[in-house]
Motif scaffolding. Sequence first.
Motif, PDB file in Angstrom:
ATOM      1  N   ALA A   6      22.962  67.278  24.774  1.00 17.48           N
ATOM      2  CA  ALA A   6      22.768  67.943  25.878  1.00 17.48           C
ATOM      3  C   ALA A   6      23.344  67.218  27.045  1.00 17.48           C
ATOM      4  N   GLU A  37      26.268  71.272  32.015  1.00 15.76           N
ATOM      5  CA  GLU A  37      26.248  72.856  31.500  1.00 15.76           C
ATOM      6  C   GLU A  37      25.835  73.859  32.493  1.00 15.76           C
ATOM      7  N   ILE A  69      17.123  65.716  30.367  1.00 15.28           N
ATOM      8  CA  ILE A  69      18.370  65.870  29.526  1.00 15.28           C
ATOM      9  C   ILE A  69      18.004  65.567  27.859  1.00 15.28           C
ATOM     10  N   LEU A 123      16.034  68.474  26.324  1.00 20.57           N
ATOM     11  CA  LEU A 123      16.721  69.553  26.005  1.00 20.57           C
ATOM     12  C   LEU A 123      17.533  69.115  24.654  1.00 20.57           C
ATOM     13  N   ALA A 124      17.956  67.847  24.591  1.00 27.05           N
ATOM     14  CA  ALA A 124      18.775  67.285  23.324  1.00 27.05           C
ATOM     15  C   ALA A 124      17.939  67.155  22.259  1.00 27.05           C
ATOM     16  N   ARG A 134      16.958  70.792  21.059  1.00 25.98           N
ATOM     17  CA  ARG A 134      18.193  71.353  19.931  1.00 25.98           C
ATOM     18  C   ARG A 134      18.211  70.905  18.921  1.00 25.98           C
TER      19      ARG A 134
END
Length: 224
Positions: free
Chosen positions: A153, A157, A189, A192-193, A196
Amino acid sequence: MSWLKSFLLVLMGSVLVACASQQPTYDDSAFKQADPGSILILPPVNNTPEVMAPYSVMAQAATPIAEAGFYVFPVALVNQTFRNNGLTVAQDIQQVPVPKLREIFGADAALYMTIERYGTSYVVVSSETRVTVAASLIDLRTGQQLWQGKATASSAENQANANNNLLGMLIQAAVSQVFETVTDRGFDITALATSRLLSAKNKHGLRFGPRSPHYQQEAAQHGQ
């Protein structure tokens, strides 16, 4: 023109078939057969110079696993247990024999993670915070790998390239770098990583666990 239209249709079909053949597949048969209900998150191996990276990743990884329907052992308790046994280095902890982890914690599976990238970089006209984490899930009852994955992430982006001049881009990059460093953007971040990487809602994430309504629905469908 009909021959041209037919040619284009055939060409498009070939491209779609090629793309489909390159789509990665995920065999979750081992995961389903093992059917783990509890997961132990081990301290991640940190291959970056950021000392806060392991704490950020370990804390953020718990949320998507719990949301997927698994019992997650409290990370603070896990860390303290290892410390009480003289283990403070992630590499050493991940070398502990699987049967020993099972004996100490009683977990069904353990998550092994490696942080490949974490932090903010500044390159001329851009400032970016990027986090990359790889992981594998091991069955503590058999030692079998049930799942593995990798996710990245980045703060870049959502950055719009709205500036049309070099000076404006330099100023934006400098401001972004200061903001991301002061606010520890890496923590956001990382969330988010890890989402995912681990979320059961993602195609290549974990499967749903026994505490998830989706798991119950799937079990009911298979039982009919």
